[in-house]
Enzyme design. Structure first.
Site, PDB file in Angstrom:
ATOM      1  N   ARG A 181      -8.835   4.416   4.819  1.00  0.00           N
ATOM      2  CA  ARG A 181      -7.692   3.886   4.072  1.00  0.00           C
ATOM      3  C   ARG A 181      -7.756   4.238   2.591  1.00  0.00           C
ATOM      4  O   ARG A 181      -6.753   4.240   1.896  1.00  0.00           O
ATOM      5  CB  ARG A 181      -7.631   2.363   4.205  1.00  0.00           C
ATOM      6  CG  ARG A 181      -7.176   1.859   5.548  1.00  0.00           C
ATOM      7  CD  ARG A 181      -7.146   0.341   5.537  1.00  0.00           C
ATOM      8  NE  ARG A 181      -6.562  -0.220   6.734  1.00  0.00           N
ATOM      9  CZ  ARG A 181      -6.452  -1.528   6.960  1.00  0.00           C
ATOM     10  NH1 ARG A 181      -6.889  -2.391   6.053  1.00  0.00           N
ATOM     11  NH2 ARG A 181      -5.911  -1.974   8.077  1.00  0.00           N
ATOM     12  N   ARG A 194     -15.077  -7.122   5.127  1.00  0.00           N
ATOM     13  CA  ARG A 194     -14.207  -6.971   6.291  1.00  0.00           C
ATOM     14  C   ARG A 194     -15.023  -6.760   7.565  1.00  0.00           C
ATOM     15  O   ARG A 194     -14.679  -7.280   8.635  1.00  0.00           O
ATOM     16  CB  ARG A 194     -13.238  -5.808   6.079  1.00  0.00           C
ATOM     17  CG  ARG A 194     -12.102  -6.121   5.109  1.00  0.00           C
ATOM     18  CD  ARG A 194     -11.116  -4.963   5.068  1.00  0.00           C
ATOM     19  NE  ARG A 194     -10.039  -5.206   4.106  1.00  0.00           N
ATOM     20  CZ  ARG A 194      -8.892  -5.799   4.373  1.00  0.00           C
ATOM     21  NH1 ARG A 194      -8.673  -6.250   5.595  1.00  0.00           N
ATOM     22  NH2 ARG A 194      -7.979  -5.964   3.463  1.00  0.00           N
ATOM     23  N   ARG A 252       0.853  -1.182   0.000  1.00  0.00           N
ATOM     24  CA  ARG A 252       0.000   0.000   0.000  1.00  0.00           C
ATOM     25  C   ARG A 252       0.892   1.236   0.000  1.00  0.00           C
ATOM     26  O   ARG A 252       2.080   1.167   0.313  1.00  0.00           O
ATOM     27  CB  ARG A 252      -0.926   0.023   1.223  1.00  0.00           C
ATOM     28  CG  ARG A 252      -1.934  -1.100   1.270  1.00  0.00           C
ATOM     29  CD  ARG A 252      -2.978  -0.836   2.347  1.00  0.00           C
ATOM     30  NE  ARG A 252      -3.933  -1.938   2.443  1.00  0.00           N
ATOM     31  CZ  ARG A 252      -4.054  -2.755   3.464  1.00  0.00           C
ATOM     32  NH1 ARG A 252      -3.269  -2.593   4.518  1.00  0.00           N
ATOM     33  NH2 ARG A 252      -4.943  -3.726   3.466  1.00  0.00           N
TER      34      ARG A 252
END
Length: 206
Positions: A145, A156, A52
């Site tokens: 995020r 999630r 990321r």
């Protein structure tokens, strides 16, 4: 006059497993512990997922290809491994052994599934569950995020609710409240201090 006795009792190094739902703040908690100067070795997890933005190879994760991860599994180089959201994650054994042998406490960050595997292999480890204040707070952290699709985010959150049901077999739980990192780190330090003061020390065998 009778000579006074000297007692030199050195606590055994600890293996501390920090777990909890994705997005709960495991990484920032470990960074907070580093910031206050507590000496420990952080086990860098190997993963097959892409980096990321802002992540550093060898610091945040050990990024490898799926082929290399498969080789590590075959060679027995991992303490535990799992497929998480379609990507591999695992803990290299050598890192843990070397750090414990040097006398350092070892902290590893794993998902709940990985923590359960480590508990079977190393029952004397300390298992700490980080949990969010609420579903809404966890959803906000994951959304921040900017790397989650709506479908992935929902998956999630559903997984997080299932992971909460595993809380009972952990040793400790810390609610990682929004903007209260200092409190979270202080609670984690209190756990470590208490464990160091045990009469019968945990002995880690790998």
């Amino acid at each position: 006059m009778r000579d006074s006795a000297t007692y030199d009792r050195k606590p055994s190094p600890l293996l501390i497993v920090i777990s909890g739902p994705s997005g709960v703040g495991k990484d920032v908690t470990i960074q907070g512990l580093q910031a206050v100067g507590h000496p420990f070795h952080f086990v860098v997890t190997a993963t097959s997922r892409p980096k990321r933005k802002g992540e550093v190879h060898g610091k945040d994760y050990i990024f490898v290809s799926e082929e290399e991860f498969a080789r590590m599994i075959e060679a027995g180089e991992l303490l535990e491994h799992a497929m998480v959201y379609g990507q591999y994650k695992g803990i290299p054994k050598a890192q843990v052994r070397q750090a414990l042998d040097s006398g350092l406490d070892v902290i590893m960050r794993v998902d709940v599934q990985g923590a359960a595997t480590v508990r079977k292999l190393v029952p004397e480890a300390i298992f700490v569950f980080l949990m969010p204040e609420s579903d809404d707070e966890l959803a906000a952290r994951l959304s921040a995020r900017s790397s989650e699709s709506a479908e992935h985010l929902q998956k999630r959150l559903e997984t997080a609710r299932l992971e909460m049901r595993e809380l009972d077999w952990f040793d400790y739980v810390i609610v990682n409240q929004h903007n209260q990192l200092k409190s979270t780190v202080e609670q984690l330090l209190a756990i470590i201090t208490a464990e160091k003061c045990r009469v019968h020390q945990r002995v880690i065998r790998l």
